[in-house]
Design an enzyme around this catalytic site. Structure first.
Site, PDB file in Angstrom:
ATOM      1  N   GLU A 244      54.080 -28.013  21.200  1.00 25.25           N
ATOM      2  CA  GLU A 244      52.880 -28.772  21.593  1.00 25.25           C
ATOM      3  C   GLU A 244      52.841 -30.118  20.864  1.00 25.25           C
ATOM      4  O   GLU A 244      52.528 -31.150  21.451  1.00 25.25           O
ATOM      5  CB  GLU A 244      51.643 -27.934  21.255  1.00 25.25           C
ATOM      6  CG  GLU A 244      50.340 -28.678  21.322  1.00 25.25           C
ATOM      7  CD  GLU A 244      49.101 -27.781  21.120  1.00 25.25           C
ATOM      8  OE1 GLU A 244      49.231 -26.543  21.221  1.00 25.25           O
ATOM      9  OE2 GLU A 244      48.024 -28.331  20.871  1.00 25.25           O
ATOM     10  N   GLY A 366      46.147 -30.237  15.948  1.00 20.81           N
ATOM     11  CA  GLY A 366      46.326 -30.305  14.487  1.00 20.81           C
ATOM     12  C   GLY A 366      46.015 -31.712  14.017  1.00 20.81           C
ATOM     13  O   GLY A 366      46.642 -32.675  14.475  1.00 20.81           O
TER      14      GLY A 366
END
Ligand SMILES: Cc1cc2nc3c(=O)[nH]c(=O)nc-3n(C[C@H](O)[C@H](O)[C@H](O)COP(=O)(O)OP(=O)(O)OC[C@H]3O[C@@H](n4cnc5c(N)ncnc54)[C@H](O)[C@@H]3O)c2cc1C
Length: 385
Positions: A244, A366
């Protein structure tokens, strides 16, 4: 970009095709879709063109390509000028479906992966919860074992594609133990009773994509909804996050390249004090800095993608690539707005969309701080003794 260490002639042909598609069929709608959201036909069209399964095996309708086909897709879809479309496609191709191929049964692959590659089913990924964002291990959505299946209760937030998706790759707790243990993955049809989209969230940027808050209210799913081994959910989703981040970085870099090109064009044409803006050294040198940073971000991302594609698991380097690409894309968008002056601040110019869309890169998938935390930890900075 010319052929390189990482790209073959096939990759470059793909690059040209995706770019042409993005510029002709998507870019004309970027402004309108910021108001209305982008339509579902984008997925079907991408499916028809084979772009939703470039790296998936041919037996499931994919193109059988390597990981770089996905990098090319993410970079070139940026040419549509809507970060939202790229993000939604990245969720489908690089986030919600890779665990299906990696951990799914043959039935699950046929039911979810094959239609996702065709663009007939839209996917979303459910990790984040109101009280568990960066700290994924603290999530509390609970799947309780009941005869014949699982009863799920809990709540997810910020779910891309969550309003329109046909299925969700869900991370839930299957044991009440705390931390990373006792988490499992599930594949959930979004028309299951108890799957409730409570809100479509309004955002600063990425406005053409839909972002949902979702509740699971005594939602019963069958035994075969379990994806992969029970209790392995945390490890499996951490693996997924690496891919990702590479795709997110590629999209960020593609967006930054487009933004820089538009800035170059503008500063060559716009004249103040009797000469084009770009002939002011203060501006020219800043543009040189930005171009350098884009090249560096891209090179780091390619190296990580190559390692990942060759079976390595370079968590530290991928975190560095994600951190740097996100920061560079925000810096480029911010400076593009600056050097376009008042026009850059106007809604009729695309700089504002890049500025709003790129800001997510430092938060989603993140945050910057979490990337630094991973880098510092893997450098051994917190080791005792
Ligand atoms: C538009 C959008 C789309 C998204 N799509 C999805 C999706 O499809 N699926 C999904 O599951 N999630 C999705 N997310 C969620 C996204 O991944 C999270 O927002 C992100 O991981 C951060 O979590 P949080 O928002 O809860 O922030 P928090 O974790 O609460 O963090 C708040 C701030 O504190 C900092 N912080 C937290 N912990 C530490 C620490 N230990 N040290 C230093 N600083 C720290 C963070 O960096 C941040 O600056 C999406 C988010 C957005 C905004």
């Amino acid at each position: 970009m010319s052929l390189s260490l990482f790209f073959t002639e096939e990759h470059e042909m793909l690059r040209r095709s995706v770019r042409e598609f993005a510029e002709k069929e998507l870019a004309p709608h970027a402004e309108e879709w910021d108001e209305t959201g982008f339509p579902d036909w984008v997925f079907t069209r991408l499916g028809e063109l084979g772009y939703l399964g470039l790296h998936y095996p041919e037996e499931y309708g994919g193109g059988g390509g390597d990981y770089f086909t996905n990098i090319v897709l993410a970079e070139e879809l940026s040419r549509c000028g809507s970060g939202s479309v790229n993000m939604a496609v990245a969720v489908q191709v690089g986030m919600a479906t890779p665990p299906v191929l990696a951990f799914g049964t043959e039935e699950q692959k046929q039911k979810y992966l094959v239609p996702a590659i065709k663009g007939e089913k839209i996917a979303c990924l459910g990790i984040t919860e109101p009280n568990a964002g960066s700290d994924v291990a603290s999530l509390t959505t609970f799947a309780e074992k009941v005869p014949g299946g699982w009863k799920v209760n809990g709540n997810k937030i910020f779910i891309t594609n969550g309003v329109r998706a046909h299925f969700m790759t869900l991370v839930a707790r299957t044991e009440k133990t705390k931390g990373y243990k006792g988490m499992s993955l599930f594949l959930v049809d979004t028309d299951t009773p108890g799957f409730v989209v409570s809100r479509k969230l309004d955002k600063v940027g990425m406005k053409a994509s839909d972002t949902a808050e979702i509740f699971f209210e005594d939602m019963v799913i069958p035994d075969d909804a379990l994806l992969g081994d029970e209790g392995r959910g945390f490890y499996n989703i951490m693996w997924e996050l690496q891919g990702e981040r590479l795709i997110g970085s590629a999209a960020a870099i593609g967006g930054a390249r487009l933004c820089l090109e538009q800035l170059l064009e503008y500063t060559k044409e716009r004249e103040q004090f009797g000469k084009p803006l770009c002939r002011n050294q203060a501006i020219a040198h800043r543009i040189a800095d930005l171009a350098t940073k884009i090249e560096a971000a891209e090179a780091l991302n390619y190296i990580c993608a190559w390692k990942y594609d060759n079976g390595e698991y370079p968590v530290k380097e991928i975190s560095m690539a994600k951190l740097f690409a996100a920061q560079v894309s925000c810096e480029v968008a911010d400076e593009a707005m600056q050097f376009m002056g008042g026009y850059g601040y106007m809604m009729e110019y695309p700089a504002q969309r890049a500025w709003r869309d790129s800001r997510l890169m430092r938060i989603g998938g993140g945050t910057d701080e979490i990337m630094r935390e991973i880098i510092a930890t893997t450098m051994g900075l917190y080791a005792k003794g």
